[in-house]
Each structure stands twice: as C-alpha cells, then as structure tokens.
Design an enzyme around this catalytic site. Structure first.
Site, PDB file in Angstrom:
ATOM      1  N   HIS A   1     -11.743   1.938  -4.599  1.00 15.69           N
ATOM      2  CA  HIS A   1     -13.125   1.613  -4.224  1.00 15.69           C
ATOM      3  C   HIS A   1     -13.278   0.160  -3.761  1.00 15.69           C
ATOM      4  O   HIS A   1     -14.363  -0.220  -3.326  1.00 15.69           O
ATOM      5  CB  HIS A   1     -14.076   1.888  -5.386  1.00 15.69           C
ATOM      6  CG  HIS A   1     -13.936   0.908  -6.508  1.00 15.69           C
ATOM      7  ND1 HIS A   1     -12.894   0.966  -7.413  1.00 15.69           N
ATOM      8  CD2 HIS A   1     -14.667  -0.174  -6.834  1.00 15.69           C
ATOM      9  CE1 HIS A   1     -13.011  -0.053  -8.254  1.00 15.69           C
ATOM     10  NE2 HIS A   1     -14.078  -0.756  -7.926  1.00 15.69           N
TER      11      HIS A   1
ATOM     12  N   HIS B   1     -16.202  -4.348  -1.822  1.00 14.61           N
ATOM     13  CA  HIS B   1     -16.365  -3.504  -3.012  1.00 14.61           C
ATOM     14  C   HIS B   1     -17.334  -2.380  -2.694  1.00 14.61           C
ATOM     15  O   HIS B   1     -18.547  -2.593  -2.656  1.00 14.61           O
ATOM     16  CB  HIS B   1     -16.881  -4.369  -4.163  1.00 14.61           C
ATOM     17  CG  HIS B   1     -16.845  -3.707  -5.489  1.00 14.61           C
ATOM     18  ND1 HIS B   1     -17.711  -2.701  -5.846  1.00 14.61           N
ATOM     19  CD2 HIS B   1     -16.031  -3.912  -6.551  1.00 14.61           C
ATOM     20  CE1 HIS B   1     -17.443  -2.317  -7.089  1.00 14.61           C
ATOM     21  NE2 HIS B   1     -16.423  -3.035  -7.527  1.00 14.61           N
TER      22      HIS B   1
END
Length: 164
Positions: free
Chosen positions: A71, A86
């Site tokens: 992620h 992020h």
C-alpha cells in the site's frame, strides 16, 4: 498556489517538477484524515483523493522501499529526493488485500510507469479512506513544496514543484 515551509532562499535552488502519481483531486495535507500526515510529521507534500486505482511513477527514479502490504512505497529521484506515496489511510490493516505491486525495491522506473494497482471500492468498503499522501521524507530537506488543488491525471499533470 500554496507555499509550504521555506528554511532558505530558493532563488538559487533547483526546482524539481513532480507529476501526479494518481488521477483524482489534489488536496492539502491538512485535509488528510490522519494526524501524522495532516500535521506534516511524515513530511511536506500534498495528497490526492484518487478517482482510479492506478499509482504511477511521478518521475524517473528508483523504488527504494516497497511496504510488504503493497500500500506504500518510497521512490527516489536522481537528485536524492525521496517521496513516500501512501495509498489510503490505515490501509496497512488490509494486509495487502486489494493491492498489487508491479515493481519491487531496487527497480528503476520511468515517469508514468505503473507501480501499484489497487481497488478503491475495497478500501472504502473496508471502512478506510483512499486519500493518498505524497510527501518528501528526506530528513535534510529544507526546501519548499508548491502546488495547486485541482483535478490531476496520473503521469500527465504536475502535482507539485519542490525547491531542492
């Protein structure tokens, strides 16, 4: 335009143009629903509310770190500047579910190359925000980050300029 911190004169500094790594709407970090990002504890930068689940390289560089749950990553420009991208907030809790990495740590990448694909609906249906912070993580960064808040296209729209 907004101006971030400025610890030195930027007139003699190199400006690095960072293309948007996602399609969607750019936002100020202060709007990220996470205190660490919103208060800039993670670094200076901007955020994007994605409209599609494809993260691309914002410049030619090297992937220096890929989080195991896919992620988030850190990409480094040839100048040494490092960006943390992020995808979503608290999405580490998904343990990689809904994310696919198309690169690995150490890979050289080109502007616009697909790095990670992700399922926005899965992120939201799981109760998380898909807002994606894009922040400078260099400890010695003393420049300025400028950008505007608008619709952006992955690999095609400028997200921000960074005074190095």
């Amino acid at each position: 335009m907004h101006s971030r911190h400025d610890r030195s004169n930027t007139s003699n500094r190199q400006l690095l143009s960072v293309q948007s790594p996602l399609s969607g709407r750019s936002l100020p970090l202060e709007e990220v629903p996470d205190k660490a990002f919103a208060r800039k504890h993670m670094g200076e930068g901007m955020a994007i509310e994605p409209s599609e689940g494809k993260l691309v390289a914002p410049f030619d560089g090297v992937v220096v770190y890929l989080i195991g749950s896919k992620h988030a990553l850190i990409i480094q420009h040839e100048t040494g500047l490092q960006l943390l991208i992020h995808v979503g907030i608290n999405t580490v809790a998904l343990k990689g579910e809904g994310f696919a990495a198309h690169i690995g740590a150490g890979d050289k990448v080109r502007l616009g190359q697909t790095l990670i694909t992700f399922d926005i609906a899965h992120i939201r249906d799981s109760g998380y925000s898909a807002v994606t912070p894009v922040v400078v993580v260099n400890d010695d960064f003393g420049g300025r980050v400028d950008g505007s808040y608008r619709e952006v296209k992955a690999g095609e729209s400028q997200l921000m300029t960074i005074a190095l």
